[in-house]
Design a protein around this motif. Structure first.
Motif, short mmCIF file in Angstrom:
data_model
loop_
_atom_site.label_atom_id
_atom_site.label_comp_id
_atom_site.label_asym_id
_atom_site.label_seq_id
_atom_site.Cartn_x
_atom_site.Cartn_y
_atom_site.Cartn_z
N LEU A 276 130.86 92.70 34.81
CA LEU A 276 131.30 91.31 34.85
C LEU A 276 130.60 90.45 33.80
CD1 LEU A 276 131.51 90.76 38.71
CD2 LEU A 276 133.32 91.38 37.12
N LEU A 277 129.56 90.97 33.20
CA LEU A 277 128.85 90.21 32.16
C LEU A 277 129.54 90.43 30.82
CD1 LEU A 277 125.14 91.13 32.95
CD2 LEU A 277 126.49 89.25 33.84
N PRO A 278 129.61 89.40 29.99
CA PRO A 278 130.05 89.66 28.62
C PRO A 278 129.15 90.71 27.98
CG PRO A 278 129.92 87.30 29.05
CD PRO A 278 129.28 87.99 30.22
N VAL A 280 127.32 91.63 25.59
CA VAL A 280 126.71 91.18 24.34
C VAL A 280 125.51 92.01 23.93
CG1 VAL A 280 127.52 88.81 24.61
CG2 VAL A 280 125.30 89.47 25.56
N GLU A 469 132.72 91.99 23.50
CA GLU A 469 132.26 90.82 22.77
C GLU A 469 133.14 90.31 21.64
OE1 GLU A 469 128.58 91.53 20.79
OE2 GLU A 469 128.29 89.46 20.24
N PRO A 470 133.75 91.18 20.81
CA PRO A 470 134.26 90.70 19.53
C PRO A 470 135.30 89.59 19.63
CG PRO A 470 134.31 93.09 19.62
CD PRO A 470 133.94 92.62 20.97
N ASP A 471 136.04 89.56 20.74
CA ASP A 471 137.09 88.56 20.84
C ASP A 471 136.65 87.33 21.61
OD1 ASP A 471 136.88 89.91 23.19
OD2 ASP A 471 138.82 90.91 23.01
N GLY A 472 135.36 87.14 21.78
CA GLY A 472 134.88 85.94 22.43
C GLY A 472 134.41 86.20 23.84
N LEU A 473 133.36 85.50 24.23
CA LEU A 473 132.78 85.72 25.55
C LEU A 473 133.71 85.18 26.63
CD1 LEU A 473 129.07 84.77 24.85
CD2 LEU A 473 130.37 86.79 24.22
N GLY A 474 133.97 86.00 27.61
CA GLY A 474 134.85 85.59 28.70
C GLY A 474 136.32 85.77 28.39
N ARG A 475 136.66 86.13 27.17
CA ARG A 475 138.05 86.32 26.79
C ARG A 475 138.45 87.78 26.91
NH1 ARG A 475 135.70 81.73 26.00
NH2 ARG A 475 136.92 80.11 25.02
N VAL A 477 139.37 90.06 29.09
CA VAL A 477 138.80 91.08 29.98
C VAL A 477 139.84 92.18 30.13
CG1 VAL A 477 138.04 91.53 32.33
CG2 VAL A 477 137.35 89.42 31.18
N TRP A 599 142.77 83.21 29.75
CA TRP A 599 141.68 83.57 28.86
C TRP A 599 142.04 84.70 27.91
CZ3 TRP A 599 137.82 80.28 28.57
CH2 TRP A 599 137.66 79.39 29.64
N ASN B 377 125.16 91.70 38.53
CA ASN B 377 126.53 91.87 38.03
C ASN B 377 127.40 90.74 38.56
OD1 ASN B 377 128.69 93.03 36.70
ND2 ASN B 377 129.19 94.39 38.42
N ARG B 379 129.92 87.42 37.11
CA ARG B 379 130.50 86.76 35.94
C ARG B 379 129.91 85.35 35.85
NH1 ARG B 379 135.04 86.89 32.49
NH2 ARG B 379 136.00 84.88 32.13
N ALA B 392 133.98 80.70 21.75
CA ALA B 392 132.65 81.17 22.09
C ALA B 392 132.43 82.60 21.62
CB ALA B 392 132.46 81.10 23.61
N GLY B 393 131.57 82.73 20.67
CA GLY B 393 131.26 84.07 20.20
C GLY B 393 132.38 84.75 19.47
N ALA B 394 133.46 84.01 19.19
CA ALA B 394 134.55 84.65 18.47
C ALA B 394 134.07 85.09 17.10
CB ALA B 394 135.73 83.70 18.34
N MET B 395 134.38 86.24 16.76
CA MET B 395 133.86 86.74 15.49
C MET B 395 134.85 87.69 14.85
SD MET B 395 131.09 89.48 16.80
CE MET B 395 130.23 88.25 17.73
#
Lengths: 662, 399
Positions: A276-278, A280, A469-475, A477, A599, B377, B379, B392-395
């Motif tokens: 459930l965590l991004p 990163v 991660e690469p597409d943004g945090l929280g996006r 899933v 998201w 665990n 979110r 956010a963090g988009a890269m």
């Protein structure tokens, strides 16, 4: 210079130019060709790597077609003289002489023998057979199968409780209680998701069944797996058995189980995912950690303790055994080729202190530093250790070193591997076998935290969703996808961007997931060969010869229908069989079926293949549909995902019945 | 030309060519050591009287010590040479040195037999403590922007190109060491207003991301003298090649050894910021934070830490009910964090500083959480609270 010589010179120059142009053109074409099929910049223009060693193995691999043993489970005879080892890949029960440490015979057993248990007198073995849904009774004196006992789908763990067998039916998600002599099924009990291992208490009053996978949960909810405890009670047919469903909070991949002699407690192995965590980072157990569950049989309290260190992880905890004195436990770690020795007195002390301090016992596993208090040793063993067994006197530990085709022998006093028993597997290492080793090793992950298998247990799927991660945090899933039957289903990823396994397992995989070093090209080739070799299991929903039931036949007609029940034509794009077409039931294109959430940064997703879709829950790109039914009843209210609103309950059931047969 | 003549001319020529080819193939550019070899840093035996700056600028030598033939100074052409770090194949090493007392120091490369000396980089003027990195490249310490005495970790390619800074802040960073898992460990010396120094041991990935307090359990590979497992004191006699007796300061084995993994990097120059994601500010070993009631922390303010503009608020983000926050901050800038209450008053501050590299998304379990704590665990609400329009963090990182 004479005209003749001048012409000759001109010809030479032209020929050289032609050769250079041809060479340059060939190289240009080859670069494009490799980039097209691997989806990566060519790391080496090596024709042999793909055309000879890839796609299932080298030419010599195919000629030899070696049959590995892949020892999985071990049982030791009551006198300690003989070991019996299941070899799923060669369909045999191997007999090993413990004194001479040499193979002493092989017994052909079914198609995929998995777990083994011995009778108290050591005269009989029962072996579960994953492929044929039976348990084989083997007479060890004559070394012959004397009876087959039908069980549920894909039996895995097996335990003997007096004159009864407790069998974990992995694909059936249930447990069979069988009469060990006659095979009569005394009961079929519901289990959790993918029941795996069985441990029976010394007095045969209680059986514990671990469940590999967590139950599907609502999006964003933490997954938890079940430990099923069965009070076996009377042997009378139909007698009531008390079942306790212990929820192992925030954990899954429960693989091993063992009772602790002399103490009212049992141990299980587990993994705590952080899906459930991004995603990163990897450090500090950000992706997952391994744990030891300690079940207090008196209170039902289940403590979870870490098996990892703070900066070094021991991926894929598998089997667990306890010495007869109840003071030392051993856990195999398939991902790092290690067996951990654990001081159970120290474990008790840690739990007692935590209880006194009022700490939640099931969250102790997040304190990674605790392991230093009870881990006595990390014992280096052979490749991919899985099954463990102790000699009756507890002086010797045997380790099934699955991918070396060996049994490791560990001296319990010195906590060192003192010998390896070569079971006689093929010497030749095929590309597929090398790929299997890559797949099962956590070596390529930062601090060896996880392997490919950690997210794809049994080469299948963990049923979890991940926020990469690469597409943004929280996006974006995304739900994890099965590896079984992968060949021919490119592109990969839900957004369909990875055109090959080379790309899927390439540098971005290392940059954003393993956070370590990318696989070398030769390992990528081997890994691709292994992944493409994975076949889905036999579909249990098909009748003999592939015959369909009436409901399934009606479902098949719905799947390919061109008109609604009222005769209104259905557009081609709205028919099931349009996108889910071909042998694998995928057109390998992306489609918008209305499943995207707020998201998600894309609307259209790769069309999944449907082979064995019945064992692939949860569903949709983000795993929000916990069942096949929910795909349409909850997430396609406006017929965004094919036309189903006119089907009614019966029609939808028929469609799903058919889908399960694919 | 007769065949006989061909034979007379061609055969000797072929023999010479074959011999030359064999010789070239046989003699590698960097011959490996044939037995156990140590690289030893030496100092004059009479230097013990030197203090402070004198001590830092006195003479040093790097010697090769074989088990059979004893010690031999390799850097007699240098006024000062120190801190040797061998390559993973055991064929060459790097060291910090200056040829003359007045010349600029630089990082040099040398074969293990003392040949093939080459200057790699002069860095920002005072490079030192080099270590050879897996996959090529050198990491070293050097003078950095900030108050006098500020030093940071830098990295460059094996030929000195691609020079880049890895650590940030007005502190003195020293003693880099390569860990077996591919990360770097180093000491950070912080100075208080009275000029007193305190030491923190930190870890980073080789691209400067993932700054964290060292937990002390990850073993280092013996890549530099500071990590020598068997460095020892002793007297090297003058007969070893020097004008006077010298004492041994440190030693590092130069045998071939396993190469740690080459860690991948998410750093991208296309983005000037990174993000800090904290899962729960209340997860802290500091009672001042852990005891704060849930819901009492409204926001986190990100301030510039140390140096010019210290204390300036450069970013701010709400703290969610679950204690999580997600904030985008300028990259390569040492920042401190201040937790702010509902009334806007500061509740707790952290000034020791962290940074993010460009494009880095940095995760934290809590604010000064127990060092062995793995995350729960759950979110984090912060990733849901961020606007969908906010990348956010988009890269986008090129392959």
């Amino acid at each position: 210079m004479s005209p003749k010589r001048r012409r000759a010179m001109r010809g030479l120059v032209l020929a050289a130019c032609a050769v250079a142009a041809a060479g340059g053109g060939a190289r240009w074409w080859a670069v494009g060709h490799v980039a097209h099929f691997t989806g990566t910049q060519p790391q080496s223009l090596d024709c042999v790597a793909c055309h000879v060693t890839g796609h299932g193995g080298t030419i010599t691999d195919r000629m030899r077609a070696p049959r590995y043993l892949s020892p999985l489970d071990i049982a030791v005879s009551p006198d300690g003289a003989t070991m019996y080892v299941t070899a799923p890949d060669s369909a045999e029960l191997l007999v090993v002489d413990a004194a001479s440490r040499r193979p002493a015979g092989r017994v052909a057993v079914g198609e995929r023998p998995y777990f083994v248990v011995l009778s108290g007198d050591g005269a009989t073995a029962w072996v579960s057979d994953q492929d044929t849904d039976v348990v084989h009774r083997v007479d060890l004196a004559s070394r012959a199968v004397t009876k087959t006992l039908p069980s549920g789908f894909a039996p895995a763990g097996i335990g003997l409780a007096g004159d009864r067998l407790v069998v974990a039916n992995a694909l059936g998600s249930d447990i069979s209680i069988l009469d060990a002599a006659t095979g009569d099924e005394q009961g079929r009990l519901a289990a959790g998701n993918y029941p795996f291992a069985v441990a029976v208490a010394p007095d045969a009053s209680l059986a514990l069944v671990t469940n590999l996978l967590a139950a599907p949960v609502a999006p964003g909810e933490p997954p938890s797996a079940e430990l099923t405890a069965i009070e076996l009670g009377s042997t009378d047919r139909g007698s009531r058995r008390r079942i306790t469903r212990h929820v192992v909070r925030d954990a899954h991949l429960l693989e091993g189980a063992a009772f602790i002699p002399g103490r009212p407690a049992a141990l299980i192995t587990l993994v705590r995912p952080r899906n459930l965590l991004p995603a990163v980072q990897v450090e500090r157990g950000w992706m997952m950690t391994g744990g030891l569950g300690v079940l207090d049989l008196a209170t039902g309290e289940l403590a979870q303790l870490p098996l990892d260190d703070v900066e070094r992880f021991y991926a894929d905890p598998s089997d667990v055994v306890v010495t007869p004195d109840g003071r030392t436990a051993f856990v195999s770690h398939g991902g790092v080729d290690v067996v951990t020795a654990i001081d159970l007195d120290a474990v008790s002390q840690v739990i007692a202190e935590a209880r006194a301090a009022g700490e939640p016992l099931d969250q102790l596993a997040d304190r990674l530093g605790l392991s230093a208090r009870y881990v006595r040793a990390r014992i280096a063993v052979g490749s991919n250790p899985r099954g463990l067994a102790l000699s009756p006197d507890g002086s010797t530990l045997y380790v099934a070193e699955r991918l070396d085709d060996t049994i490791g022998v560990v001296d319990v006093a010195s906590l060192r591997r003192v010998a390896g028993i070569d079971l006689g597997g093929p010497r030749h290492q095929t590309a597929v076998r090398r790929g299997e080793k890559v797949f099962n090793s956590a070596r390529a992950t930062l601090q060896q935290q996880f392997s490919c298998r950690s997210c794809h247990p049994e080469n299948h799927v963990d049923g979890l969703q991940y926020d990469l991660e690469p597409d943004g945090l929280g996006r974006n899933v995304v739900d994890n996808r099965s590896l079984l039957g992968l060949r021919g289903t490119a592109p990969f990823k839900w957004n369909g961007k990875n055109t090959s396994l080379y790309m899927q397992c390439g540098i971005r995989f290392a940059r954003f997931l393993t956070r370590s070093e990318p696989f070398p090209f030769d390992e990528q080739v081997a890994l691709a060969a292994f992944l493409e070799s994975l076949e889905p299991p036999r579909n249990r929903h098909r009748g003999p010869g592939g015959a369909l039931t009436e409901a399934q036949q009606r479902g098949r007609e719905i799947f390919s229908r061109a008109a609604r029940a009222d005769g209104t034509p259905i557009r081609l794009i709205d028919r099931c069989s349009t996108c889910h077409s071909g042998r694998l039931y995928t057109d390998r294109q992306r489609h918008d079926v209305g499943s995207a959430g707020s998201w998600d940064t894309v609307r259209a997703f790769d069309t999944p293949q449907l082979n064995n879709i019945g064992m692939g829950a949860p569903y949709l790109h983000d795993g929000k549909a916990r069942t096949l039914e929910e795909i349409w009843t909850v997430y396609s209210p406006g017929d965004e995902h094919g036309i189903t609103s006119d089907l009614g309950k019966q029609g939808l059931n028929d469609l799903i019945e058919y889908l399960r047969t694919l | 030309v007769s065949p006989r003549a061909w034979w007379k001319v061609g055969a000797p020529a072929a023999a010479v060519a074959a011999a030359a080819w064999a010789g070239l193939a046989w003699i590698p550019s960097d011959p490996p050591a044939s037995g156990p070899v140590d690289l030893v840093t030496l100092a004059p035996t009479d230097e013990s009287a030197l203090r402070g700056a004198q001590h830092a600028t006195g003479r040093r030598w790097v010697a090769r010590r074989d088990a059979s033939s004893g010690a031999r100074v390799l850097t007699n052409a240098f006024f000062r040479a120190e801190a040797p770090s061998p390559s993973f194949d055991g064929r060459w090493f790097v060291f910090a040195g200056r040829r003359e007392a007045s010349s600029a120091p630089a990082i040099h490369r040398m074969s293990l037999d003392g040949s093939a000396v080459r200057e790699i980089t002069r860095g920002a003027g005072e490079p030192g403590e080099p270590i050879v990195m897996p996959g090529g490249g050198i990491v070293f310490t050097d003078r950095a922007e900030g108050p006098a005495g500020t030093r940071a970790l830098f990295a460059c390619a094996e030929d000195g190109s691609e020079l880049r800074r890895l650590t940030f802040g007005p502190h003195r960073d020293a003693s880099p060491a390569l860990l077996e898992d591919g990360r770097l460990r180093f000491d950070r010396f912080l100075r208080d207003t009275g000029g007193n120094e305190s030491r923190l041991t930190m870890t980073i990935r080789p691209d400067g991301t993932g700054l964290a307090r060292s937990l002390g359990s990850a073993p280092a590979v013996a890549a530099s003298a500071s990590d020598a497992p068997h460095g020892r004191w002793g007297i090297i006699p003058a007969s070893a090649g020097g004008a006077s007796d010298r004492r041994e300061l440190a030693a590092v084995p130069a045998a071939p050894r396993p190469e740690p993994p080459v860690l991948t990097s998410v750093v991208s120059a296309a983005r000037a910021t990174g993000t800090l994601l904290c899962l729960d500010v209340h997860a802290s070993r500091l009672p001042a934070i852990a005891d704060l009631p849930r819901g009492s922390i409204a926001a986190v303010k990100v301030t510039r830490a140390g140096g010019e503009g210290a204390g300036e608020v450069i970013a701010e983000a709400p703290v969610q009910p679950d204690g999580s926050f997600l904030v985008e901050v300028p990259a390569d800038t040492l920042v401190g964090l201040t937790l702010v209450g509902r009334d806007g008053a500061p509740l707790a501050s952290f000034h020791s500083g962290v940074w993010v590299r460009p494009n880095e998304n940095r995760g934290c379990v809590g604010c000064h959480e127990p060092s062995d704590r793995a995350p729960a665990n759950r979110r984090p609400m912060a990733v849901d609270a961020a606007s969908p329009a906010y990348p956010a963090g988009a890269m986008k990182v090129s392959e």
